[in-house]
Write an enzyme that holds these catalytic residues in place. Structure first.
Site, mmCIF file in Angstrom:
data_model
loop_
_atom_site.group_PDB
_atom_site.id
_atom_site.type_symbol
_atom_site.label_atom_id
_atom_site.label_comp_id
_atom_site.label_asym_id
_atom_site.label_seq_id
_atom_site.Cartn_x
_atom_site.Cartn_y
_atom_site.Cartn_z
ATOM 1 C CB CYS A 81 -0.972 -0.031 1.177
ATOM 2 S SG CYS A 81 -2.336 1.160 1.012
ATOM 3 C CG HIS A 201 -3.896 -3.838 2.527
ATOM 4 N ND1 HIS A 201 -3.019 -3.335 3.467
ATOM 5 C CD2 HIS A 201 -4.532 -2.765 1.991
ATOM 6 C CE1 HIS A 201 -3.127 -2.016 3.512
ATOM 7 N NE2 HIS A 201 -4.038 -1.648 2.626
ATOM 8 C CD GLU A 203 -2.033 -6.546 5.011
ATOM 9 O OE1 GLU A 203 -2.430 -5.393 5.235
ATOM 10 O OE2 GLU A 203 -1.342 -6.844 4.012
#
Length: 222
Positions: A81, A201, A203
């Site tokens: 990001c 993202h 994650e």
């Protein structure tokens, strides 16, 4: 070596990244200590929110900035990001922000891109309200534009999770590793040498994101 290090620049989401990396088998620590960063085997530059705060935190500590810039030149580095946006020379955020200038292109705001697209669609006449919500938030498909070890085992046009109001327009085709559509085509992933960075993202992106993190943990940066 310090293993996998997540750089703490005070812009959130560090614990989620750490947990995801640990889940795929990486020994990981969060740190803002220059010696730890300089000795990392793998470096992760995450961040969400305001790029200005990210850059200010980096610039406030010359030793930290030097350690990060040194590691960006060698060894595997993953930007997430803001960690992608910071690699470019200029962002439109806050009227204009300087970045690190390591990749070719610029960071732009979706609203301007939407207005340009609307003007083109209307034969050169703008006006009206942008139909797409800003920030771009949620799942979207990423098209692979080049082969890369971090795409291994991830199908082209897999869905990843995004949260951002600014986007990267990469201008060097060889540095663009993935693209996405949201009112405009934007750079969803960039790569050059030992650097790989994503606007999405990983994650938060379930299996595809975990696979990308697994690939990173097992990547030698070449």
């Amino acid at each position: 070596m310090s293993g996998i290090v997540i750089v703490d620049l005070g812009t959130g989401n560090l614990r989620s990244v750490s947990q995801a990396v640990a889940h795929v088998g990486g020994g990981v620590r969060i740190s803002a200590e220059p010696p730890v960063i300089a000795a990392a085997s793998h470096l992760i530059l995450p961040g969400q929110g305001a790029l200005g705060a990210w850059i200010d935190r980096l610039n406030a500590n010359p030793e930290l900035r030097q350690a990060v810039l040194g590691r960006l030149r060698h060894g595997p580095v993953l930007g997430i990001c803001l960690g992608l946006q910071a690699l470019y020379a200029h962002s439109e955020e806050n009227g204009g922000l300087p970045g690190l200038g390591l990749l070719e292109g610029a960071v732009k705001h979706f609203a301007a891109a939407h207005r340009r697209g609307q003007a083109n669609h209307n034969g050169g006449h703008g006006g009206g309200i942008d139909r797409l919500k800003i920030p771009h938030m949620g799942w979207n498909r990423v098209r692979h534009t080049r082969e890369h070890p971090l795409w291994h085992g991830i199908a082209d046009r897999s869905r990843f999770y995004f949260v951002h109001s600014y986007f990267v327009h990469g201008t060097a085709p060889g540095e663009v590793a993935g693209e996405c559509e949201y009112g405009a085509t934007f750079t969803a992933a960039a790569a050059r040498g030992n650097l790989f960075a994503t606007q999405f993202h990983p994650e938060k992106s379930q299996q595809a994101g975990l696979r990308l993190l697994y690939n990173f943990v097992n990547w030698n940066g070449a």
